[in-house]
Design an enzyme around this catalytic site. Structure first.
Site, PDB file in Angstrom:
ATOM      1  N   VAL A   1     -57.489  37.789  32.396  1.00  0.00           N
ATOM      2  CA  VAL A   1     -57.122  38.977  32.322  1.00  0.00           C
ATOM      3  C   VAL A   1     -55.811  38.856  31.264  1.00  0.00           C
ATOM      4  O   VAL A   1     -54.880  38.695  30.624  1.00  0.00           O
ATOM      5  CB  VAL A   1     -55.981  38.267  33.685  1.00  0.00           C
ATOM      6  CG1 VAL A   1     -56.155  39.583  34.401  1.00  0.00           C
ATOM      7  CG2 VAL A   1     -56.878  38.138  34.725  1.00  0.00           C
TER       8      VAL A   1
ATOM      9  N   ASP B   1     -59.806  33.948  50.448  1.00  0.00           N
ATOM     10  CA  ASP B   1     -59.443  33.048  48.987  1.00  0.00           C
ATOM     11  C   ASP B   1     -58.156  34.410  48.884  1.00  0.00           C
ATOM     12  O   ASP B   1     -57.534  34.020  48.085  1.00  0.00           O
ATOM     13  CB  ASP B   1     -60.432  33.080  47.522  1.00  0.00           C
ATOM     14  CG  ASP B   1     -59.782  32.738  46.616  1.00  0.00           C
ATOM     15  OD1 ASP B   1     -59.001  31.913  46.783  1.00  0.00           O
ATOM     16  OD2 ASP B   1     -60.088  32.889  45.692  1.00  0.00           O
TER      17      ASP B   1
ATOM     18  N   GLY C   1     -58.732  31.824  34.468  1.00  0.00           N
ATOM     19  CA  GLY C   1     -58.755  31.266  35.612  1.00  0.00           C
ATOM     20  C   GLY C   1     -60.111  31.108  35.608  1.00  0.00           C
ATOM     21  O   GLY C   1     -61.019  31.156  34.293  1.00  0.00           O
ATOM     22  N   SER C   2     -61.236  30.104  36.257  1.00  0.00           N
ATOM     23  CA  SER C   2     -62.323  30.158  36.287  1.00  0.00           C
ATOM     24  C   SER C   2     -63.855  31.833  35.048  1.00  0.00           C
ATOM     25  O   SER C   2     -64.463  31.208  34.847  1.00  0.00           O
ATOM     26  CB  SER C   2     -63.578  29.711  37.137  1.00  0.00           C
ATOM     27  OG  SER C   2     -62.562  30.611  38.640  1.00  0.00           O
ATOM     28  N   PHE C   3     -63.107  31.994  36.253  1.00  0.00           N
ATOM     29  CA  PHE C   3     -64.381  33.889  35.680  1.00  0.00           C
ATOM     30  C   PHE C   3     -63.339  34.293  34.574  1.00  0.00           C
ATOM     31  O   PHE C   3     -64.993  34.752  33.509  1.00  0.00           O
ATOM     32  CB  PHE C   3     -63.670  34.782  36.643  1.00  0.00           C
ATOM     33  CG  PHE C   3     -62.113  34.826  36.627  1.00  0.00           C
ATOM     34  CD1 PHE C   3     -61.584  35.915  35.689  1.00  0.00           C
ATOM     35  CD2 PHE C   3     -61.509  34.451  37.710  1.00  0.00           C
ATOM     36  CE1 PHE C   3     -60.456  35.935  36.152  1.00  0.00           C
ATOM     37  CE2 PHE C   3     -59.892  34.714  38.072  1.00  0.00           C
ATOM     38  CZ  PHE C   3     -59.651  35.332  36.740  1.00  0.00           C
ATOM     39  N   GLY C   4     -62.898  33.506  33.866  1.00  0.00           N
ATOM     40  CA  GLY C   4     -62.788  34.288  32.809  1.00  0.00           C
ATOM     41  C   GLY C   4     -60.892  34.235  32.090  1.00  0.00           C
ATOM     42  O   GLY C   4     -60.618  33.568  32.500  1.00  0.00           O
TER      43      GLY C   4
END
Length: 1240
Positions: free
Chosen positions: A42, A151, A37-40
Site C-alpha cells: 500500500v 475479515d 501485506g499478502s496482496f502486495g
C-alpha cells in the site's frame, strides 16, 4: 463475473468498465510505501490533478494462480463500487498497468492495530467503545445490503484525519449473503465459517463474532489463541467454548457486549443493528475521543521516530570517518525545524537509512496481512525494556557495518531511495517531489549533513525539502513498524503461501464437492427423467388399451341394445297379433250370437200374435240394443284385458332385458376393473423397480460423496499436519536464532570468566547439573546445547517421558559413571562434563523471561488423532498456559544432555518378576548341562526293544479283527478277554511266561466264577453267560483304554452299528445335530431369550409384573437386554463377547436344572407373598401386629429389577431427583465436579 478468460483480459464489457484507461504513473506522484501485506503493498500518493492525498493498493495478478487473483481483484472492485457510507473506505478508481492493478482509495492515518503497536498497551474502554461504534455502523450498512465483510479485525479498522472510523480491506468480502466459503483470518474466524463446508451457509453474523474478537484484541493487545499455530487455532475455535475477557477491571457493559458478540450458536448471536442499541456503545463519552487518541498516537510516533533518528545519526557519524573520501563531521545542535523533521525523515526517504539491518525481528504477523502485530508487552515499563534491547542490538550490530551499508546503498537509474519505512520512486529530473501548495514553507535550519553515497543529493537539501512539506504525510505508523512489515513480508512469504495454499485447498475441496454434487445431481435428474419417461410410456400404453376396451364395450352395449329393441318389437308384434286374433274370434262369436238371439226373438214374437206390431218392433229394437250393448261391453272388456296383458308382458320383457343388460354391464365393468387392476399392478411393479433403482443410485452417490469427503478430509489433515510440523521447525529455528543473538550480546567479561571455572565446582552432567539445587534456581544454558534444549522444548517431549520413567523420581540426576554406562547400553555416549560446560555457566539471565513471549501451541483433538496417542500425550505438556516451560522442565528433570532410549515395558515386567529376559545365556548354575561334563549313559536295567514293529502290528491287527468278530457274535467276548490279557502281559515286558500266567489266571477265574455262581448259587447258565459277557466287555474296554489300543473299542462299535443299521443312522444324525447345537447353542439361546424378553415387554405392565413374579423374567436377562440399567456410576458396563472359562458341559449339570426349578419356586413364593401382602393390607392394624409377632409377616426388601413406570412418572422422578431439598446447600465436591458427557 466471467468464469473463463485469461487474467487481465478486458474483452468483457462488464469487466472493462470497472477500470480506467489512464496511465496511473502519470496521474499519481510521490508514491511511498506505508504498508505491506499478502496482496502486495500500500502506497501513499498524491493526485496530480487536484493534489488530493490518496492510498494506492497495488495487486499483481501475474504468476501462479493468476486467474484466481484476477477474479479476486474484480470482486473487490465491484464491492468497493457499491459502498456509499461514511464508515467505509471511499473508492476513487482502479487502473491497470503491467499486470498490476492500482486500486485507489482515500488515505487514512492507520489502523487500530497501529495504536496498539505504538502505545505498547491496550486501549481504554471509552476508546474501544468509540472504535467499535464506528465499525458497527459500517457493518450495519453492509449487512443491510446483504454484504459480508468476513475479515473484521483491528488491522482492517482504519482511522481518518477527521476522527472517523472506517472499514477497509474488502478483499475477503462477499456481495451475496448467505455464503459458504472458507475466507478470512484464522484467529478472527467465526465457528460457522470454519465449518461452512460441512455444516452449511452463514450470514452477516460472522462479522459480529470477528468484532467481538477485535474487542478482545484491543483490550488485550492480541486475539485469543494468537500464540498458537493457525491450523490448530481453527480447530480450537470450532470445538472449544467462546473466549472472554481475561482481566477483571473492565465494566460489565463491555463484558456483556463481548459475550453477546461471541455467542457460539449463530441464532443466539445478535445482529449489528441490535448491537448498535447496546449500552456499551451508546453510553456517554467525550466527542473528541478518537481525535485525542490520534493526536496522542502522533506524539508517540514523533518521539519514537526521534529516538530512532538519533540512533541512526549516531551510527552514521561513527562510520563516516571510515568511508571513502569522507571527512570527520562535527556534531552540532539540531534546530527546532530539524528536530521536527526527524520523525519523518525515514518516510520522506531523504537519508540512506541503515534501519533495514537494525530492526528487531518480530514473531507477529503484519497488521495488514494476516493478523495484527502484537508481539509486545502491555505496559510502559515493558516499552522501555524493549527500547533498551533495541539499543543493545544496534550496539551489537555496529560491528557489521560494511554489510549494513551495502544493504542501505542507494540504487542508481531511477534514483530509488531504499529506507526503513518507504520506497520512493523518483523520476529523473524532478528536484522536488514534496512541494505542497496547501502548506506554508518553513525556513530550514542549519544541519550538518551525514555521510552519503555519491549518487544521492546533499542531506541538507533533502532536509530543507522535507521541512517545507513535513505536514502533508500525516500518519500514526512508526517507521520501524513499516520497516518491520516489509521485512516480515519478505521473510514470511512461506507462511503466507502456506496459509493461502490452505485456503486455496479448502476452496478447491469445496469446488470439487460442489462439482461432484452437481454431476451426481445431473445423474439423478437424468435417471429420474428416464424413469419418468418409462412410466409415462407405460401409462400411455395402458391408456390406449383402456380406450380400446372401452370402445369394444361400447360396441357390445350398442349391439345388445339394438338386439334388445328388435326382440322387444317382435315380442310386441307377437302379442298384438294374438290379441287381434282373439278380438276377431270374439267379433265372429258375437255375430253368431246376435243372429241366434235375433231368430229367437222373432220366434218369441211369432208365438204371441196378439202383440201389436209396433210394440213388437219396439220390443225387438230394445232387445237388439241390449244385445249390442252387451256385446260392446264384452268387446271393451276384452280390449281392456288385452291392453293390460300387453302392458304387463312388455314390462316383464323389459325387466328381463334390463336384467340381462345389467348382467352384461357387470361383466364388462368387471372386465374393465380387472384390466385396470392388472395395469395398476404392472405400474406398481414398475414403480417398485424404479424406486429400487433410484435407491441404489442414491446409495452409490452417497458412497461416492462420502469417499470423496473422506479423501478430502485425509488430504486436509495431512496438509494441516505438514503445516504444523513446518510451524514447529520455523519456531525452533527462530528460537535458536534468538538464543544465539542473546548469547552474542553477553558481556565479554562473563565469557572470559566462564573459562576460569574452579576445579572444585561441579559441572553439568549428561542428564542435568550434578549439583542440583531447588527447581526454581536459574540454570545457565550454553550455546552449544541450545539445539538440544530447543528440540526438547519444541517437539521431542515424547523422549523425555521415558527418560523420566527410567530415572524414577523427577529431577534426579546420575553420576558420571552411571551416565557412561547408560550411554553405552542405549547406544549413545555422553560427552565429558568439561564438554558440557559452556561459556554461559555464569550468565545472569533467565530463560523464563524469553519464554513468556514464545508459547508453543497445543494441538487440537483431530491433530492428536493424526499424530498418534503417544505424541498427543507428549503435546499435552505444552497446554499449561500460565506456567513457565523451562521451570516445568527443571521440575521434571528435563535438562540438557543426551536423550536416553526408553526401556520397553515387557523387559521391565520381566525384570520385576525376577526372570531373565528371552535371549539371555544360561550357565551351569541355572541348571543347564555343562560342556565339560559328559552326559550320563542310560540305565542298563531297561530292556532294549527290537527295532522291528512286525509283532506289534500283527497283535494289533489280530485284536482289531477279533473285536470286529465279537461285535457280531457276543459269545466271543470271553475269548477276546483271554487273548487280550496275555498279549498285554507280553508287551509289558514279562515275555511268554507272563502271557501264560495271565491266560491261566483268566481261565481259573472263569471256571471258579462258574462253579460258584451256577453250583453254589444255582444261577441259570444263560444268565451266567450274559453276566460273563458283560464283565468281559467292561474288562476289554478298560484294558484297551489303559493301554491305548483304540482299535478294540472302534472294532466293537463298528460291528455293533453295522449289525443294527436302523439305530446307527439316527445316532449319527443325532451326533451331527448335537455338534451343530453345541456350536450354535449359546447364540440361539441368547436370541431366544432376547425375543422372549421383547415379547414380554410388549405386554401390559400388570401382566409383566405377574410373569416377573412367577420367575419368567430375571435380572440377568434384563441386564443383557438393557446393559445400562446395571451401571454403577456414570459409565455403562456393556457386555463384551468373551469365551466362557471352564467346561461348557456344566450348563447341563443337574444342579443347573435344580437351580432353574428353585427360581420358579421362588417366583411362585414371591407371588404368594404379594397376595399375602395385599391380604394383610386389608386387615386391621392389631391383626397385622399379631401376625408379625407370630412370624407370619416379614418386611419386604426392594428388588434390583427396574419397574416399568409410565414416562410421565419417570420424568417427574428424574426432575425431583435432580432438585436439592429445601434448605440444603450443594457440597464442594458436587459444585466443583465437572459434568461428564453422556456415554456414547
Amino acid at each position: 463475473m466471467p468464469a473463463g478468460g485469461r487474467a487481465g483480459s478486458l474483452k468483457d464489457p462488464d469487466v472493462a468498465e470497472l477500470f480506467f484507461k489512464d496511465d496511473p504513473e502519470k496521474l499519481f506522484s510521490d508514491l511511498r510505501e506505508i504498508g505491506h501485506g499478502s496482496f502486495g503493498a500500500v502506497y501513499f500518493a498524491r493526485d496530480v490533478r487536484n493534489s488530493e492525498v490518496v492510498a494506492i493498493k497495488k495487486m499483481s495478478y501475474s504468476g501462479k494462480q493468476s486467474n484466481e487473483k484476477w477474479q479476486d481483484i474484480i470482486k473487490e472492485v465491484r464491492f468497493l463500487q457499491k459502498l456509499r457510507h461514511p464508515n467505509t473506505i471511499q473508492y476513487r478508481g482502479c487502473y491497470l498497468r503491467e499486470h498490476t492493478a492500482w486500486l485507489v482509495m482515500e488515505y487514512c492515518l492507520g489502523s487500530a492495530s497501529d495504536l496498539l503497536e505504538v502505545h505498547k498497551k491496550p486501549l481504554q474502554e471509552v476508546e474501544i467503545a468509540a472504535v467499535t461504534h464506528g465499525a458497527l455502523q459500517g457493518l450495519a450498512y453492509l449487512h443491510s445490503h446483504n454484504m459480508i465483510h468476513r475479515d473484521v479485525k483491528a488491522g482492517n479498522i482504519l482511522l481518518s484525519e477527521p476522527g472517523l472510523v472506517k472499514l477497509g480491506d474488502f478483499g475477503s468480502a462477499s456481495i451475496m449473503a448467505p455464503a459458504n466459503s472458507f475466507v478470512g483470518t484464522p484467529y478472527w474466524m467465526a465457528p460457522e465459517v470454519i465449518l461452512a463446508m460441512d455444516e452449511g451457509q452463514y450470514d452477516g453474523k460472522v462479522d459480529v463474532w470477528s468484532l467481538g474478537i477485535t474487542c478482545i484484541e484491543l483490550a488485550e493487545r492480541k486475539p485469543p489463541l494468537f500464540n498458537m499455530n493457525a491450523m490448530s487455532a481453527l480447530y480450537h475455535i470450532a470445538q472449544n467454548e467462546s473466549p472472554a475477557l481475561q482481566s477483571g477491571h473492565w465494566s460489565e457493559y463491555f463484558r456483556n457486549f463481548v459475550d453477546s458478540c461471541l455467542q457460539k450458536i449463530p441464532q443466539d448471536r445478535p445482529t449489528s443493528e441490535v448491537l448498535l442499541k447496546h449500552r456499551f456503545v451508546l453510553r456517554e463519552r467525550p466527542p473528541t475521543v478518537i481525535m485525542d487518541l490520534i493526536q496522542r498516537t502522533k506524539d508517540a510516533v514523533r518521539e519514537l521516530d526521534n529516538l530512532q533518528y538519533r540512533k541512526m545519526k549516531k551510527i552514521l557519524f561513527q562510520e563516516a570517518p571510515n568511508g571513502p573520501g569522507a571527512e570527520a563531521p562535527e556534531e552540532e545542535e539540531l534546530t527546532p525545524c530539524s528536530q521536527e523533521a526527524e520523525p519523518y525523515t525515514h518516510r520522506a526517504g531523504t537519508l540512506t537509512s541503515l534501519e533495514s539491518s537494525h530492526s528487531v525481528p518480530s514473531m507477529s504477523i503484519s497488521a495488514s496481512s494476516q493478523s495484527s502485530s502484537v508481539n509486545s508487552l502491555a505496559d510502559a515499563s515493558d516499552n522501555e525494556e524493549e527500547e533498551e534491547e533495541e539499543e543493545e542490538e544496534e550496539e551489537e550490530e555496529e560491528e557489521e557495518g560494511p554489510e549494513s551499508r551495502e544493504m542501505a546503498m542507494m540504487q542508481e537509474g531511477e534514483h530509488t531511495v531504499t529506507s526503513h519505512s518507504s520506497i520512493i520512486h523518483r523520476l529523473p529530473g524532478s528536484d522536488n517531489l514534496y512541494d505542497d501548495p496547501y502548506q506554508p514553507e518553513m525556513t530550514p535550519g542549519p544541519l550538518q549533513p551525514p555521510a552519503a553515497p555519491p549518487t544521492s543529493t546533499s542531506s541538507s537539501a533533502r532536509r530543507r525539502a522535507y521541512c517545507r512539506n513535513r505536514d502533508h504525510f500525516a500518519t500514526i505508523r512508526t517507521a520501524s513498524l513499516v520497516s518491520r512489515q516489509i521485512q516480515e513480508h519478505e521473510q514470511d512469504s512461506a507462511l503466507r503461501e502456506q496459509l493461502s495454499g490452505y485456503k486455496r485447498m479448502r476452496r478447491q475441496h469445496q469446488k470439487q464437492l460442489l462439482a461432484l454434487e452437481s454431476r451426481l445431481r445431473g445423474e439423478r435428474e437424468e435417471h429420474s427423467g428416464r424413469l419418468q419417461r418409462e412410466l409415462e410410456a407405460q401409462r400411455a400404453g395402458f391408456g390406449t388399451e383402456a380406450e380400446k376396451l372401452a370402445r369394444r364395450h361400447q360396441a357390445i352395449g350398442e349391439k345388445e341394445a339394438r338386439a334388445a329393441q328388435a326382440e322387444e318389437r317382435k315380442f310386441q308384434q307377437h302379442i298384438l297379433g294374438q290379441q287381434k286374433k282373439e278380438l276377431a274370434a270374439l267379433l265372429e262369436a258375437q255375430k253368431r250370437t246376435y243372429k241366434l238371439r235375433k231368430e229367437q226373438l222373432k220366434e218369441e214374437l211369432q208365438e204371441n200374435p196378439s202383440t201389436p206390431k209396433r210394440e213388437k218392433a219396439e220390443w225387438l229394437l230394445r232387445q237388439k240394443e241390449q244385445l249390442q250393448q252387451c256385446q260392446a261391453e264384452e268387446e271393451a272388456g276384452l280390449l281392456r284385458r288385452q291392453r293390460q296383458y300387453f302392458e304387463l308382458q312388455c314390462r316383464q320383457y323389459k325387466r328381463k332385458m334390463l336384467l340381462a343388460r345389467h348382467s352384461l354391464d357387470q361383466d364388462l365393468l368387471r372386465e374393465d376393473l380387472n384390466k385396470k387392476q392388472t395395469q395398476k399392478d404392472l405400474e406398481c411393479a414398475l414403480l417398485l423397480r424404479q424406486h429400487e433403482a433410484t435407491r441404489e443410485l442414491e446409495l452409490r452417490q452417497l458412497q461416492a460423496v462420502q469417499r470423496t469427503r473422506a479423501e478430502l478430509t485425509r488430504l486436509q489433515h495431512q496438509t494441516e499436519l505438514g503445516n504444523q510440523l513446518e510451524y514447529n521447525k520455523r519456531r525452533e529455528q527462530e528460537l535458536r536464532q534468538k538464543h544465539a543473538a542473546q548469547v552474542r550480546q553477553q558481556p565479554k567479561s562473563l565469557k572470559v570468566r566462564a573459562g576460569q571455572l574452579p576445579m572444585g565446582l561441579p559441572a553439568t552432567g549428561a542428564l542435568g547439573p550434578l549439583s542440583t539445587g531447588t527447581p526454581s534456581e536459574e540454570q545457565p544454558c550454553s550455546s552449544g546445547q541450545e539445539a538440544i534444549l530447543d528440540q526438547r522444548m519444541l517437539g521431542e517431549e515424547e523422549e523425555a517421558v521415558p527418560e523420566r520413567r527410567i530415572l524414577g523420581k523427577e529431577g534426579t540426576t546420575l553420576e558420571p559413571e552411571e551416565q557412561r554406562i547408560l550411554g553405552e547400553e542405549m547406544g549413545t555416549f555422553s560427552s565429558s562434563p568439561q564438554k558440557h560446560r559452556s561459556l554461559a555457566n555464569e550468565e545472569d539471565w533467565d530463560i523464563s523471561e524469553e519464554m513468556k513471549e514464545i508459547r508453543v501451541p497445543s494441538l487440537a483433538s483431530q491433530e492428536r488423532n493424526i499424530i498418534g496417542q503417544e505424541e498427543a500425550a507428549a503435546w499435552s505438556l505444552w497446554e499449561k498456559e500460565g506456567g513457565n516451560l523451562v521451570d516445568v522442565e527443571f521440575k521434571l528433570g528435563w535438562v540438557q544432555g543426551p536423550v536416553l532410549t526408553p526401556v520397553p515395558e515387557e523387559e521391565e515386567e520381566e525384570e520385576e518378576e525376577g526372570g531373565a529376559p528371552i535371549g539371555t545365556h544360561r550357565d551351569p548354575g541355572d541348571g543347564c548341562p555343562s560342556p565339560d561334563i559328559p552326559p550320563e549313559p542310560p540305565p542298563s536295567h531297561l530292556r532294549q526293544y527290537p527295532t522291528s514293529q512286525l509283532p506289534g502290528l500283527l497283535s494289533h491287527g489280530l485284536l482289531a479283527g477279533l473285536s470286529f468278530a465279537v461285535g457280531s457274535s457276543s459269545g466271543l467276548l470271553p475269548l477276546l478277554l483271554l487273548l487280550l490279557l496275555p498279549l498285554l502281559a507280553a508287551q509289558g515286558g514279562g515275555g511268554l511266561q507272563a502271557a501264560l500266567l495271565a491266560l491261566e489266571v483268566g481261565l481259573v477265574g472263569l471256571g471258579a466264577s462258574y462253579l460258584f455262581l451256577c453250583t453254589a448259587l444255582h444261577l441259570p447258565p444263560g444268565l451266567f453267560l450274559l453276566l460273563a459277557q458283560g464283565t468281559a466287555l467292561l474288562a476289554v474296554l478298560s484294558l484297551s483304554w489303559r493301554r491305548g489300543l483304540m482299535g478294540v473299542p472302534l472294532g466293537l462299535g463298528a460291528a455293533w452299528l453295522l449289525a443294527w443299521p436302523s439305530l446307527a443312522l439316527p445316532l449319527a444324525a443325532m451326533a451331527a445335530g448335537g455338534k451343530w447345537v453345541r456350536q450354535q447353542g449359546p447364540q440361539m439361546r441368547r436370541g431366544i431369550s432376547r425375543l422372549w424378553l421383547r415379547i414380554l415387554l410388549r405386554l401390559s405392565p400388570m401382566v409383566f409384573r405377574a410373569l416377573q413374579g412367577c420367575g419368567a423374567v430375571g435380572d440377568r436377562g434384563l441386564f443383557a437386554l438393557y446393559p445400562k440399567t446395571n451401571k454403577n456410576g456414570f459409565r455403562s458396563r456393556l457386555p463384551v463377547p468373551w469365551p466362557r472359562q471352564g467346561n461348557p458341559r456344566t450348563t447341563q449339570h443337574p444342579l443347573a436344572q435344580l437351580t432353574r426349578v428353585w427360581a420358579v419356586c421362588k417366583g411362585w413364593n414371591w407371588r404368594l407373598a404379594r397376595a399375602s401382602h395385599r391380604l394383610a393390607s386389608c386387615l386391621p392394624p392389631w391383626a397385622v401386629h399379631i401376625l408379625a409377632s407370630w412370624g407370619l409377616l416379614k418386611g419386604e426388601r426392594p428388588s434390583r429389577i427396574p419397574r416399568l413406570l409410565p414416562r410421565s412418572q419417570r420424568r417427574l422422578g428424574l426432575s425431583a431427583s435432580r432438585q436439592l431439598p429445601p434448605g440444603t446447600v450443594a457440597g464442594r465436591r458436587s459444585q466443583t465436579r465437572r459434568t461428564l458427557p453422556p456415554w456414547r
